[in-house]
Design a protein around this motif. Structure first.
Motif, PDB file in Angstrom:
ATOM      1  N   SER A 271      13.491 -18.479 -28.856  1.00 41.90           N
ATOM      2  CA  SER A 271      13.473 -19.783 -28.031  1.00 41.90           C
ATOM      3  C   SER A 271      13.431 -20.767 -28.681  1.00 41.90           C
ATOM      4  O   SER A 271      14.246 -21.620 -28.073  1.00 41.90           O
ATOM      5  CB  SER A 271      12.207 -19.447 -26.993  1.00 41.90           C
ATOM      6  N   ARG A 276      14.082 -24.787 -27.207  1.00 42.82           N
ATOM      7  CA  ARG A 276      12.808 -24.815 -26.575  1.00 42.82           C
ATOM      8  C   ARG A 276      11.854 -25.353 -27.143  1.00 42.82           C
ATOM      9  O   ARG A 276      11.804 -25.084 -28.511  1.00 42.82           O
ATOM     10  CB  ARG A 276      12.858 -23.426 -25.535  1.00 42.82           C
ATOM     11  N   MET A 296      16.681 -16.585 -17.864  1.00 40.86           N
ATOM     12  CA  MET A 296      15.469 -16.563 -19.074  1.00 40.86           C
ATOM     13  C   MET A 296      14.402 -15.613 -18.727  1.00 40.86           C
ATOM     14  O   MET A 296      14.242 -14.634 -19.603  1.00 40.86           O
ATOM     15  CB  MET A 296      15.112 -17.781 -19.640  1.00 40.86           C
TER      16      MET A 296
END
Length: 529
Positions: A271, A276, A296
């Protein structure tokens, strides 16, 4: 402005609460010291007042060979006693015997064996260090105090998480100790671009958390927004990760999860590499990931640890059973109640004969079986693990068989509810599965009232809600709504890695993920380096 922004703006205007500074503990209401005297006795008296009725606090007073009176304060069971004795107390006595004054030995020569320590003159700051498993040294006649970081307390060993089982991949999972979790990340992600900013939340618990991201990949506006939301958390205690999640998510009244959570370091690293950000909290193995989209939440680590065609097939099966878990009981109720002409005649005769002795309408059957299934599912979690599986499986079979034989429930409804329950287990993210289970009940009510039209209206309302939702500014249904063609290779199916050469544009700044000399690379037309 989003609902989260409006709520926080109103709260800020009404309460005039100043946000907590990043990396610093929240303001506490400790009484100030009446005198600024460097006297050991005066400062010890202040600490003893603050820690009144605390049976596990240790005040150890001693005299050095040079004649200075000292005291060390710490909590029993939270520090390493061996390090305290060998590397602090013994070194103090040695330096005191060789130096004319202990101040010069400590503050100028820096000859102690313990390297992690801080020097401060603020009593409130020292109190915070003691609460954070430090040992504080006080020397009579000097305002400066030393806080040694010699924490040592029981922690759980690194094991495989039981909540995110996979077939092929890493077996490591996070534990409740934040430094250990950061070590797991650093060991696998060897780059100085991995940034970990520390923030303290909770006025009473003073819980440390870390905001992790990769500089140059994660968008700066995302980090700024996460810091802003975290700074407005004003609560006495943060016990678990959901405390943080409920404060920072955009729409607190939506049943859909707006922050992803995991206990696996490999998922966190994947991630972070997509741009992110992660929130890691001390005291819990759960790491929060944001922003998040619906697609996701439907991904699993096994999708990337197997042949891409097999991973894509399993992912499509996952989406199919997501719809089954949401709609199967409602469709059964709507068709049998309002649209029996849609059912083939032989099957209709079978269903009618099975329901001939059932005294309840089909919607009552559905509610009875759904609530019973949910009760068995919850019971299997709460009771001891050795008998939990027996209760969830055997209990459902026994109760279902007995209900059919007693004529309370039809055999067809037992099959429908069983398939629906199994389908909900296929959803990888537990909170998303819980959202589907909750939405199933109002859809059942609409199906019993309006048939397939009620189901269609429910789906329209859900779609409108999902389209309007955002997670930290990212549309919840992106990259399909709005459509971003270059990011659709990892939604319903998973393309080979050689085709997913760029990171998602919704989360990352630096989009190049695969080097030019990698197999299958083709230079995008009109795209600059």
């Amino acid at each position: 402005m989003s609902p989260w922004g409006r709520k926080k703006r109103i709260q800020e205007q009404n309460n005039h609460v100043a946000p907590a500074k990043t990396g610093q503990p929240p303001q506490t209401e400790w009484p100030e010291l009446e005198t600024d005297s460097p006297s050991l006795k005066t400062r010890l008296h202040w600490f003893k007042q603050r820690f009144n009725n605390c049976s596990d606090i240790i005040f150890r007073e001693f005299t050095l060979t040079s004649g200075e009176n000292c005291a060390i304060i710490y909590f029993s069971g939270m520090i390493d006693q061996d390090s305290l004795q060998r590397f602090i107390l013994q070194d103090l006595q040695t330096e005191a015997s060789e130096s004319a004054t202990i101040y010069k030995a400590l503050f100028q020569r820096k000859s102690l064996s313990v390297s992690n320590y801080t020097i401060t003159s603020d009593l409130n700051e020292c109190l915070t260090h003691i609460l954070n498993s430090c040992a504080t040294l006080i020397i009579d006649g000097d305002k400066r105090m030393i806080n040694f970081e010699v924490a040592s307390y029981p922690t759980r060993s690194i094991e495989e998480t039981p909540n995110e089982s996979i077939i092929r991949g890493s077996r490591e999972s996070f534990i409740e100790d934040l430094p250990t979790n950061l070590t797991l990340l650093r060991r696998l992600l060897k780059t100085p671009d991995l940034k970990t900013e520390s923030i303290v939340v909770g006025r009473k618990t003073q819980t440390p958390l870390v905001l992790a991201y990769i500089e140059g990949i994660c968008k700066p506006e995302l980090i700024a927004e996460m810091k802003r939301r975290l700074s407005y958390i004003q609560i006495d205690g943060i016990i678990g990760s959901y405390y943080i999640e409920e404060f920072i998510k955009d729409n607190p009244y939506s049943p859909f999860p707006q922050v992803e959570y995991t206990e696996r370091p490999d998922i966190v690293i994947a991630s972070l590499l997509e741009g992110r950000a992660a929130i890691m909290l001390n005291g819990t193995p759960v790491c929060l990931l944001a922003p998040v989209t619906l697609y996701m939440l439907m991904q699993s680590p096994d999708d990337y640890n197997m042949w891409f065609i097999a991973g894509s097939f399993i992912r499509l099966i996952r989406y199919l059973f997501l719809l089954i878990s949401l709609l199967l009981p409602s469709i059964y109720i709507a068709v049998t109640t309002f649209h029996p002409q849609m059912i083939p005649f032989p099957l209709l005769i079978t269903i009618a004969s099975a329901r001939e002795i059932v005294p309840f309408p089909v919607v009552y059957e559905a509610f009875i079986m759904e609530i019973t299934f949910e009760a068995l599912r919850e019971a299997s979690i709460r009771i001891p693990k050795s008998i939990g599986q027996a209760v969830s499986i055997i209990g459902a079979l026994v109760i279902g068989t007995a209900a059919v034989q007693a004529g309370i429930i039809s055999a067809t409804m037992v099959i429908v509810v069983s398939v629906t329950g199994i389908a909900s287990f296929i959803i990888p993210h537990y909170d998303l599965g819980l959202s589907v289970r909750l939405l199933r009940f109002p859809i059942i009510i609409l199906a019993s009232m309006f048939g397939l039209y009620g189901i269609a209206c429910a789906l329209i309302f859900i779609y409108i809600h999902l389209v309007k939702m955002k997670s930290f500014g990212v549309p919840y249904l992106s990259p399909l709504t709005p459509l971003i063609k270059e990011d659709t290779g990892d939604t319903f199916i998973r393309l080979p890695w050689t085709f997913m050469r760029t990171r998602p544009s919704i989360t990352s700044n630096n989009r190049h993920r695969i080097a030019k000399n990698a197999r299958g690379w083709s230079e995008p037309k009109g795209e600059n380096e």
